[in-house]
Design a protein around this motif. Structure first.
Motif, PDB file in Angstrom:
ATOM      1  N   ILE A 112       0.860  -1.184   0.000  1.00 42.22           N
ATOM      2  CA  ILE A 112       0.000   0.000   0.000  1.00 42.22           C
ATOM      3  C   ILE A 112       0.898   1.235   0.000  1.00 42.22           C
ATOM      4  O   ILE A 112       1.851   1.322   0.781  1.00 42.22           O
ATOM      5  CB  ILE A 112      -0.934   0.031   1.223  1.00 42.22           C
ATOM      6  CG1 ILE A 112      -1.850  -1.197   1.226  1.00 42.22           C
ATOM      7  CG2 ILE A 112      -1.773   1.314   1.246  1.00 42.22           C
ATOM      8  CD1 ILE A 112      -2.666  -1.355   2.499  1.00 42.22           C
ATOM      9  N   ILE A 113       0.604   2.180  -0.887  1.00 41.60           N
ATOM     10  CA  ILE A 113       1.392   3.411  -1.006  1.00 41.60           C
ATOM     11  C   ILE A 113       0.440   4.604  -0.934  1.00 41.60           C
ATOM     12  O   ILE A 113      -0.632   4.585  -1.534  1.00 41.60           O
ATOM     13  CB  ILE A 113       2.167   3.461  -2.336  1.00 41.60           C
ATOM     14  CG1 ILE A 113       3.106   2.252  -2.449  1.00 41.60           C
ATOM     15  CG2 ILE A 113       2.971   4.759  -2.455  1.00 41.60           C
ATOM     16  CD1 ILE A 113       3.812   2.163  -3.795  1.00 41.60           C
ATOM     17  N   GLY A 114       0.840   5.651  -0.216  1.00 45.15           N
ATOM     18  CA  GLY A 114      -0.011   6.839  -0.128  1.00 45.15           C
ATOM     19  C   GLY A 114       0.710   7.991   0.541  1.00 45.15           C
ATOM     20  O   GLY A 114       1.943   7.990   0.674  1.00 45.15           O
ATOM     21  N   LEU A 115      -0.058   8.977   0.987  1.00 42.18           N
ATOM     22  CA  LEU A 115       0.469  10.138   1.696  1.00 42.18           C
ATOM     23  C   LEU A 115       0.262   9.954   3.198  1.00 42.18           C
ATOM     24  O   LEU A 115      -0.656   9.264   3.631  1.00 42.18           O
ATOM     25  CB  LEU A 115      -0.213  11.418   1.215  1.00 42.18           C
ATOM     26  CG  LEU A 115       0.059  11.799  -0.245  1.00 42.18           C
ATOM     27  CD1 LEU A 115      -0.779  13.012  -0.643  1.00 42.18           C
ATOM     28  CD2 LEU A 115       1.540  12.098  -0.452  1.00 42.18           C
ATOM     29  N   ASP A 116       1.094  10.643   3.988  1.00 46.03           N
ATOM     30  CA  ASP A 116       1.059  10.423   5.422  1.00 46.03           C
ATOM     31  C   ASP A 116      -0.008  11.235   6.160  1.00 46.03           C
ATOM     32  O   ASP A 116      -0.056  11.225   7.392  1.00 46.03           O
ATOM     33  CB  ASP A 116       2.427  10.690   6.042  1.00 46.03           C
ATOM     34  CG  ASP A 116       2.889  12.133   5.875  1.00 46.03           C
ATOM     35  OD1 ASP A 116       2.129  12.951   5.301  1.00 46.03           O
ATOM     36  OD2 ASP A 116       4.019  12.445   6.302  1.00 46.03           O
ATOM     37  N   ASN A 117      -0.857  11.918   5.410  1.00 40.43           N
ATOM     38  CA  ASN A 117      -1.939  12.668   6.059  1.00 40.43           C
ATOM     39  C   ASN A 117      -3.241  11.874   6.124  1.00 40.43           C
ATOM     40  O   ASN A 117      -4.293  12.416   6.458  1.00 40.43           O
ATOM     41  CB  ASN A 117      -2.182  13.988   5.327  1.00 40.43           C
ATOM     42  CG  ASN A 117      -2.592  13.796   3.876  1.00 40.43           C
ATOM     43  OD1 ASN A 117      -2.573  12.677   3.366  1.00 40.43           O
ATOM     44  ND2 ASN A 117      -2.965  14.882   3.211  1.00 40.43           N
ATOM     45  N   ILE A 118      -3.190  10.588   5.800  1.00 40.18           N
ATOM     46  CA  ILE A 118      -4.401   9.771   5.796  1.00 40.18           C
ATOM     47  C   ILE A 118      -4.710   9.227   7.188  1.00 40.18           C
ATOM     48  O   ILE A 118      -3.836   9.131   8.050  1.00 40.18           O
ATOM     49  CB  ILE A 118      -4.280   8.588   4.810  1.00 40.18           C
ATOM     50  CG1 ILE A 118      -3.152   7.634   5.247  1.00 40.18           C
ATOM     51  CG2 ILE A 118      -4.064   9.080   3.393  1.00 40.18           C
ATOM     52  CD1 ILE A 118      -3.092   6.361   4.454  1.00 40.18           C
ATOM     53  N   GLU A 119      -5.963   8.866   7.375  1.00 39.44           N
ATOM     54  CA  GLU A 119      -6.368   8.187   8.593  1.00 39.44           C
ATOM     55  C   GLU A 119      -6.257   6.671   8.368  1.00 39.44           C
ATOM     56  O   GLU A 119      -6.079   6.206   7.247  1.00 39.44           O
ATOM     57  CB  GLU A 119      -7.806   8.561   8.949  1.00 39.44           C
ATOM     58  CG  GLU A 119      -8.002  10.048   9.218  1.00 39.44           C
ATOM     59  CD  GLU A 119      -9.454  10.394   9.481  1.00 39.44           C
ATOM     60  OE1 GLU A 119     -10.316   9.504   9.343  1.00 39.44           O
ATOM     61  OE2 GLU A 119      -9.721  11.556   9.816  1.00 39.44           O
ATOM     62  N   ASN A 120      -6.345   5.914   9.438  1.00 37.99           N
ATOM     63  CA  ASN A 120      -6.346   4.444   9.383  1.00 37.99           C
ATOM     64  C   ASN A 120      -5.021   3.852   8.927  1.00 37.99           C
ATOM     65  O   ASN A 120      -4.967   2.704   8.481  1.00 37.99           O
ATOM     66  CB  ASN A 120      -7.464   3.913   8.469  1.00 37.99           C
ATOM     67  CG  ASN A 120      -8.832   4.404   8.891  1.00 37.99           C
ATOM     68  OD1 ASN A 120      -9.123   4.483  10.077  1.00 37.99           O
ATOM     69  ND2 ASN A 120      -9.674   4.736   7.925  1.00 37.99           N
ATOM     70  N   ALA A 121      -3.933   4.616   9.033  1.00 34.25           N
ATOM     71  CA  ALA A 121      -2.643   4.103   8.587  1.00 34.25           C
ATOM     72  C   ALA A 121      -2.258   2.833   9.345  1.00 34.25           C
ATOM     73  O   ALA A 121      -1.714   1.891   8.749  1.00 34.25           O
ATOM     74  CB  ALA A 121      -1.566   5.168   8.760  1.00 34.25           C
ATOM     75  N   ASP A 122      -2.545   2.800  10.646  1.00 29.33           N
ATOM     76  CA  ASP A 122      -2.198   1.617  11.442  1.00 29.33           C
ATOM     77  C   ASP A 122      -2.972   0.387  10.963  1.00 29.33           C
ATOM     78  O   ASP A 122      -2.407  -0.713  10.861  1.00 29.33           O
ATOM     79  CB  ASP A 122      -2.483   1.873  12.923  1.00 29.33           C
ATOM     80  CG  ASP A 122      -1.517   2.882  13.524  1.00 29.33           C
ATOM     81  OD1 ASP A 122      -0.449   3.101  12.929  1.00 29.33           O
ATOM     82  OD2 ASP A 122      -1.834   3.449  14.585  1.00 29.33           O
ATOM     83  N   GLN A 123      -4.258   0.588  10.666  1.00 28.25           N
ATOM     84  CA  GLN A 123      -5.064  -0.531  10.184  1.00 28.25           C
ATOM     85  C   GLN A 123      -4.591  -1.008   8.820  1.00 28.25           C
ATOM     86  O   GLN A 123      -4.542  -2.209   8.545  1.00 28.25           O
ATOM     87  CB  GLN A 123      -6.537  -0.123  10.105  1.00 28.25           C
ATOM     88  CG  GLN A 123      -7.208   0.070  11.452  1.00 28.25           C
ATOM     89  CD  GLN A 123      -8.635   0.552  11.301  1.00 28.25           C
ATOM     90  OE1 GLN A 123      -8.893   1.745  11.158  1.00 28.25           O
ATOM     91  NE2 GLN A 123      -9.574  -0.389  11.321  1.00 28.25           N
ATOM     92  N   LEU A 124      -4.223  -0.066   7.975  1.00 26.95           N
ATOM     93  CA  LEU A 124      -3.753  -0.433   6.642  1.00 26.95           C
ATOM     94  C   LEU A 124      -2.441  -1.211   6.715  1.00 26.95           C
ATOM     95  O   LEU A 124      -2.229  -2.160   5.954  1.00 26.95           O
ATOM     96  CB  LEU A 124      -3.571   0.829   5.788  1.00 26.95           C
ATOM     97  CG  LEU A 124      -4.850   1.605   5.464  1.00 26.95           C
ATOM     98  CD1 LEU A 124      -4.508   2.901   4.736  1.00 26.95           C
ATOM     99  CD2 LEU A 124      -5.813   0.770   4.636  1.00 26.95           C
ATOM    100  N   SER A 125      -1.561  -0.823   7.630  1.00 31.42           N
ATOM    101  CA  SER A 125      -0.272  -1.507   7.745  1.00 31.42           C
ATOM    102  C   SER A 125      -0.424  -2.932   8.237  1.00 31.42           C
ATOM    103  O   SER A 125       0.484  -3.751   8.065  1.00 31.42           O
ATOM    104  CB  SER A 125       0.661  -0.724   8.673  1.00 31.42           C
ATOM    105  OG  SER A 125       0.144  -0.676   9.990  1.00 31.42           O
ATOM    106  N   GLU A 126      -1.572  -3.244   8.850  1.00 38.15           N
ATOM    107  CA  GLU A 126      -1.842  -4.626   9.259  1.00 38.15           C
ATOM    108  C   GLU A 126      -2.292  -5.477   8.069  1.00 38.15           C
ATOM    109  O   GLU A 126      -2.192  -6.705   8.099  1.00 38.15           O
ATOM    110  CB  GLU A 126      -2.913  -4.645  10.355  1.00 38.15           C
ATOM    111  CG  GLU A 126      -2.450  -4.025  11.674  1.00 38.15           C
ATOM    112  CD  GLU A 126      -3.558  -3.979  12.708  1.00 38.15           C
ATOM    113  OE1 GLU A 126      -4.670  -4.456  12.404  1.00 38.15           O
ATOM    114  OE2 GLU A 126      -3.319  -3.467  13.813  1.00 38.15           O
ATOM    115  N   ILE A 127      -2.794  -4.820   7.026  1.00 39.89           N
ATOM    116  CA  ILE A 127      -3.233  -5.535   5.825  1.00 39.89           C
ATOM    117  C   ILE A 127      -2.049  -5.877   4.934  1.00 39.89           C
ATOM    118  O   ILE A 127      -1.949  -7.000   4.404  1.00 39.89           O
ATOM    119  CB  ILE A 127      -4.256  -4.680   5.038  1.00 39.89           C
ATOM    120  CG1 ILE A 127      -5.511  -4.444   5.884  1.00 39.89           C
ATOM    121  CG2 ILE A 127      -4.617  -5.339   3.714  1.00 39.89           C
ATOM    122  CD1 ILE A 127      -6.498  -3.476   5.256  1.00 39.89           C
ATOM    123  N   ALA A 128      -1.152  -4.906   4.747  1.00 37.30           N
ATOM    124  CA  ALA A 128       0.010  -5.093   3.868  1.00 37.30           C
ATOM    125  C   ALA A 128       1.065  -4.062   4.240  1.00 37.30           C
ATOM    126  O   ALA A 128       0.755  -3.049   4.879  1.00 37.30           O
ATOM    127  CB  ALA A 128      -0.406  -4.919   2.406  1.00 37.30           C
TER     128      ALA A 128
END
Length: 306
Positions: A112-128
């Motif tokens: 997963i690639i994106g900008l650091d101003n997003i929400e749910n980053a912790d949840q996304l990092s658990e996915i990939a």
């Protein structure tokens, strides 16, 4: 910059071993998918990412780079999905946002690639494995190389940057000859009932015009937009910021373009001299490698048209 595509031909003799070859291929594919490399962020954080990512979700800005580097995308942000230049590369790709955690999970991404101003980053990092960037922290060309590093395509990214810079600077010299060394260029955009002017690092082709080509920015634009990146103005004062040439970025379906028929707009010298080049805003929002190739072609065709 054209890409070369390789076509592999299978001879009749190889078909005899199709079953065992398929099994070996599947095992090789699974092994490649499981292999990881370490990506080190600009802050020194080490993230294990796939050596050959096959299912990438891009949540902002970088879809064009992945398309350009032949990396498969399974999920993409709405802004990228709306770019006509990405339509072929994003055919069949799901449109998602960082809020769509369940939907992203169903896409089974390996990166997963994106900008650091997003929400749910912790949840996304658990996915990939999740790599997030700060917009503008790196120069626009360094950012492209960094994306190349994340997907293990650094050599391709560096080669693209070198070729792009050479071409942009060559075209820039030709443009200076055509319009004069002292000519000034303004980049403006009408969006959501608001007019904006841009500095030299806010996409819309600004990096090409000002950084690579070294074209001149009007003083009023320098004073207001150079440091901030952009500056909001009312439509009626646009003429105060327009140089000898205007790059006007408009959405194809924007109903707020009636100002083009207004007397104040028609009285601007660049308009009267037919030195306004109208770009499709949806193709100018980004400064990824695919968008930059398109923008460079647009400028070459616009400024050097016979």
């Amino acid at each position: 910059m054209n890409k070369l595509s390789l076509t592999m031909l299978m001879g009749a003799g190889l078909i005899l071993g199709a079953c065992s070859a398929t099994d070996t291929s599947d095992e090789t594919s699974e092994s490649a998918a499981a292999e990881t490399v370490t990506y080190t962020t600009v802050d020194g954080e080490e993230i294990a990412v796939p050596a050959s990512p096959e299912r990438v979700v891009v949540l902002s800005s970088y879809a064009g780079d992945l398309i350009n580097f032949d990396v498969n995308i399974v999920g993409v942000d709405a802004w990228s999905a709306g770019n006509p230049n990405f339509s072929e590369g994003l055919s069949g790709v799901a449109v998602v946002s960082n809020a769509d955690v369940e939907k992203i999970l169903e896409l089974d991404p390996d990166l997963i690639i994106g900008l650091d101003n997003i929400e749910n980053a912790d949840q996304l990092s658990e996915i990939a494995p999740t790599v997030l960037f700060t917009y503008g922290e790196l120069s626009y060309l360094d950012q492209i190389v960094e994306i190349g590093k994340v997907v293990n395509k650094e050599e391709e990214a560096v080669a693209w940057v070198e070729a792009f810079q050479a071409e942009a600077q060559t075209v820039g010299e030709e443009i200076k000859v055509a319009i004069g060394e002292e000519a000034t260029v303004t980049v403006a955009e009408n969006f959501d009932k608001q007019m904006y002017i841009f500095g030299d690092n806010w996409a819309r082709g600004t990096e090409i015009l000002y950084q690579e080509m070294g074209l001149n920015m009007p003083e009023t634009v320098k004073e207001n937009a150079l440091d901030a990146g952009y500056y909001a103005i009312s439509e009626e004062v646009l003429g105060d910021y327009i140089g000898d040439y205007l790059i006007l970025s408009l959405a194809a379906t924007d109903p707020e373009s009636s100002f083009l028929d207004a007397e104040w707009f028609k009285s601007i010298p660049a308009v009267q001299n037919n030195q306004v080049f109208v770009a499709d805003a949806e193709t100018f929002y980004f400064n990824d490698s695919l968008s930059l190739d398109y923008q460079l072609d647009f400028f070459e065709e616009s400024f050097l048209a016979e």
